[in-house]
Design an enzyme around this catalytic site. Structure first.
Site, mmCIF file in Angstrom:
data_model
loop_
_atom_site.group_PDB
_atom_site.id
_atom_site.type_symbol
_atom_site.label_atom_id
_atom_site.label_comp_id
_atom_site.label_asym_id
_atom_site.label_seq_id
_atom_site.Cartn_x
_atom_site.Cartn_y
_atom_site.Cartn_z
ATOM 1 N N LYS A 19 -43.482 9.103 59.646
ATOM 2 C CA LYS A 19 -43.310 7.816 58.658
ATOM 3 C C LYS A 19 -44.597 7.446 58.184
ATOM 4 O O LYS A 19 -44.532 7.369 56.969
ATOM 5 C CB LYS A 19 -42.474 6.742 59.709
ATOM 6 N N THR A 20 -45.533 7.162 58.986
ATOM 7 C CA THR A 20 -46.642 6.823 58.456
ATOM 8 C C THR A 20 -47.374 8.016 57.572
ATOM 9 O O THR A 20 -48.089 7.537 56.543
ATOM 10 C CB THR A 20 -47.840 6.490 59.825
ATOM 11 N N ASP A 45 -45.562 -1.065 58.867
ATOM 12 C CA ASP A 45 -45.122 -0.006 59.927
ATOM 13 C C ASP A 45 -44.404 -1.313 60.975
ATOM 14 O O ASP A 45 -44.603 -2.494 60.772
ATOM 15 C CB ASP A 45 -46.354 0.219 60.521
ATOM 16 N N ARG A 54 -46.009 14.610 66.608
ATOM 17 C CA ARG A 54 -46.856 13.942 67.342
ATOM 18 C C ARG A 54 -47.228 14.332 68.723
ATOM 19 O O ARG A 54 -48.374 14.747 69.141
ATOM 20 C CB ARG A 54 -46.866 12.360 67.313
ATOM 21 N N THR A 81 -38.235 2.232 63.731
ATOM 22 C CA THR A 81 -37.851 2.886 64.609
ATOM 23 C C THR A 81 -36.242 2.517 64.919
ATOM 24 O O THR A 81 -35.555 3.219 65.796
ATOM 25 C CB THR A 81 -38.327 3.156 65.870
#
Length: 339
Positions: free
Chosen positions: A67-68, A112, A220, A161
């Site tokens: 997402k980032t 975020d 990640r 999330t």
């Protein structure tokens, strides 16, 4: 948020720098999520052709899926600067107002963890995202008045999330809502190979695939595993990572074939053995393994549910038959025993 697991814990500063170095900056380099990439490509191209700010974008999905990274890609593809903050950081209206009044036309403003905004700050965002103005209350009592500050048209990007925690009015301000899904093993293996190339690591496809299989469907996590395997290879295998080296390193890290780490296994064995498969409450599980309830709920449970090991019910968490089989625990006459 605290997490005791080696693989799933929130990244420290060096981990963040490591991840940032591997992030793609162009949409063409972003692997997986084809439906997300196609929608963004169309929206970006249309905005550039019109010379306007792109519509606001809401990105949702489990942690670590990109997402980032996508927020940065949107800014790069639009040739626009990006200003970034996070929901928990914004504690006062002035915190948000200070950022907004410095925005430039067509800039990207990324929030975020947007689901963690305080209610009064969320309400302030309504007019910001819809009407490109910020309304401030000046003065108190009968003499108080609303002062509106016009803002340049910008592109707001939110990441969450937990989409269910966003209010309907806030969700409605985002014209593009995109959900990121866990990655399949082949796509994750390509990401591992790309990361290895950027880091100057020699790795075979079979080794990358083995890391991907234990990467929980998350870039990640897979990249962090690659980092640990790299360390092992440097000390024990002259820096080269083949299948045997990757397998030995991952086994040493106690990351099993499904990517379950020590905390995942503690959660499941607590439910299976101590509480007979459930139902058992989240707070009870957290107390039993000395972990924070929100960490279990946000970081660990989604993947355990994805694997079919765990169900959430109104009465609590319940282990499935698949979990009993996988962990080698059987019910016998109402009692549990290890097979």
């Amino acid at each position: 948020m605290r997490s005791g697991g080696m693989v799933s814990r929130a990244p420290q500063e060096d981990e963040r720098q490591f991840e940032a170095a591997l992030r793609p900056t162009r949409l063409d380099d972003f692997a997986g999520q084809p439906h997300v990439r196609e929608q963004l490509a169309i929206a970006i191209q249309a905005a550039k052709q019109r010379g306007e700010a792109m519509d606001h974008v809401l990105l949702c999905g489990p942690p670590g899926l990109g997402k980032t990274t996508l927020a940065g890609i949107i800014a790069h593809e639009l040739s626009a600067p990006i200003d970034q903050t996070a929901g928990p950081v914004l504690q006062k209206k002035l915190d948000l107002t200070g950022i907004l009044t410095n925005l430039r036309p067509r800039q990207v403003f990324f929030i975020d963890e947007i689901h963690r905004l305080l209610p009064d700050i969320e309400e302030l965002l309504y007019s910001v995202l819809e009407d490109f103005r910020v309304d401030l209350l000046v003065g108190t009592g009968p003499g108080a008045r609303i002062h509106s500050i016009a803002l340049p048209r910008f592109t707001g990007v939110g990441a969450t999330t937990q989409l269910s925690l966003l209010s309907a009015p806030l969700r409605g301000r985002f014209g593009i809502v995109l959900r990121l899904d866990p990655y399949d093993e082949d796509t994750l293996a390509r990401i591992v190979e790309r990361s290895a190339k950027l880091l100057g690591i020699e790795i075979t496809h079979e080794a990358a695939l083995e890391i991907a299989k234990r990467g929980r469907g998350t870039p990640r996590v897979a990249n962090r595993l690659l980092r640990r395997v790299r360390d092992y290879a440097q000390v024990r295998a002259e820096g080269h990572i083949d299948y045997a080296v990757a397998q030995a390193a991952l086994d040493l890290l106690k990351v099993d074939r499904h990517g379950l780490d020590e905390i995942d296994q503690k959660i499941m064995t607590t439910i299976l053995v101590k509480y007979g498969g459930g139902p058992v409450g989240l707070n009870t599980i957290a107390a039993s393994i000395d972990e924070q309830p929100d960490t279990i709920e946000e970081v660990y449970e989604p993947y355990l549910m994805q694997l079919g090991f765990l169900d959430r019910t109104p009465r609590g968490r319940v282990a499935t038959g698949t979990a009993f089989d996988y962990f080698g625990i059987a019910r016998r006459g109402g009692q549990l025993s290890f097979t």
